[in-house]
Design an enzyme around this catalytic site. Structure first.
Site, mmCIF file in Angstrom:
data_model
loop_
_atom_site.group_PDB
_atom_site.id
_atom_site.type_symbol
_atom_site.label_atom_id
_atom_site.label_comp_id
_atom_site.label_asym_id
_atom_site.label_seq_id
_atom_site.Cartn_x
_atom_site.Cartn_y
_atom_site.Cartn_z
ATOM 1 N N HIS A 110 -3.477 12.698 60.324
ATOM 2 C CA HIS A 110 -2.124 12.862 59.792
ATOM 3 C C HIS A 110 -1.238 13.440 60.883
ATOM 4 C CE1 HIS A 110 0.936 13.296 56.744
ATOM 5 N NE2 HIS A 110 1.182 14.509 57.215
ATOM 6 N N ASP A 146 -3.075 13.926 51.303
ATOM 7 C CA ASP A 146 -3.149 14.827 52.459
ATOM 8 C C ASP A 146 -3.460 16.260 52.038
ATOM 9 O OD1 ASP A 146 -2.579 12.705 54.210
ATOM 10 O OD2 ASP A 146 -0.434 12.965 53.921
#
Length: 191
Positions: A110, A146
Site C-alpha cells: 500500500h 487496508d
C-alpha cells in the site's frame, strides 16, 4: 522447500517485476508459480508470460455478482497451492471467500503509512492532507480495506513541489524494495 508464490496485479507489474528479478538473481528463495489479474491483457500478465510464468485472469464483468467472482478467484488461487499470495498493485478488494481460504497468507502493498490513508487514492490523499512524510506499507490482508496487521513500513519524504505522480514514483521505488524484503522475511519464518 521453496516457497510457492502467486502474485496478483492489475496494472504494469513493476512490483511483480521486482519479485521476479529477485527470484532470478537468487535473492528470493521462492518460485512465482502464477500471476493472476482482474484485468485480462494487462502488462503484468504480459511480463509474467514473457518469463514463462503461468497466468490467469478473473475479470469481474464475466461473473454474475461479486460473490461469484470471489469464488472463482479463490478456486483459481487454490489450484496453484501457494505458500503465499502477494497482492502487488492488485486494485480489487478480495472477498471473505478468498481471505478465509488463505487466512494469514495473503499480503498487500500500500502506498502510504497505514493506518493513515487507506484505500485507492492514498498518494493523492496524503498530498491533500499536507503531510511531510508518507511512505509504503506491506500488511496482511484481512476482511477490511487496508486494515490487516502491518508487517513492514518505509517512510518517504514529501518534497516541496511534489505532485501525485512524482511522489508516487518515489514511493513505488521504496515499495518494490520493501516487498522483496518482507517476502524474504516471511519465507524465512515459514521454513
Amino acid at each position: 522447500m521453496v516457497a510457492r508464490l502467486v502474485v496478483l496485479a492489475s496494472g504494469s507489474g513493476t512490483l511483480l517485476q521486482a519479485l521476479m528479478d529477485a527470484s532470478v538473481q537468487g535473492h528470493l528463495p521462492a518460485q512465482i508459480v502464477a500471476v493472476g489479474s482482474d484485468v485480462p491483457g494487462c502488462l503484468a500478465l504480459e511480463r509474467a508470460a514473457a518469463s514463462g510464468i503461468e497466468t490467469f485472469a478473473c475479470a469481474p464483468r464475466n461473473f454474475a455478482d461479486r460473490r461469484a467472482w470471489d469464488l472463482a478467484m479463490r478456486d483459481a488461487l487454490l489450484a496453484f497451492r501457494p505458500s503465499l499470495v502477494v497482492s502487488a498493485g492488485f486494485m480489487r478488494i478480495l472477498g471473505a471467500d478468498v481471505v478465509d481460504a488463505f487466512a494469514g497468507h495473503i499480503i498487500n502493498t500500500h502506498p502510504a503509512l497505514l493506518p493513515s490513508f487507506p484505500g485507492a487514492h492514498a498518494v493523492r490523499d496524503a498530498l491533500a492532507h499536507g503531510v511531510k512524510v508518507t511512505g509504503c506499507t506491506v500488511h496482511v490482508v484481512d476482511r477490511g480495506v487496508d486494515t490487516g496487521p502491518i508487517l513492514a513500513q518505509r517512510a518517504v519524504e514529501v518534497r516541496p513541489g511534489d505532485d501525485e505522480a512524482s511522489l508516487h514514483e518515489r514511493i513505488k521505488h521504496e515499495e518494490r524494495l520493501l516487498l522483496v524484503e518482507t517476502v524474504n522475511s516471511l519465507i524465512g519464518e515459514q521454513s
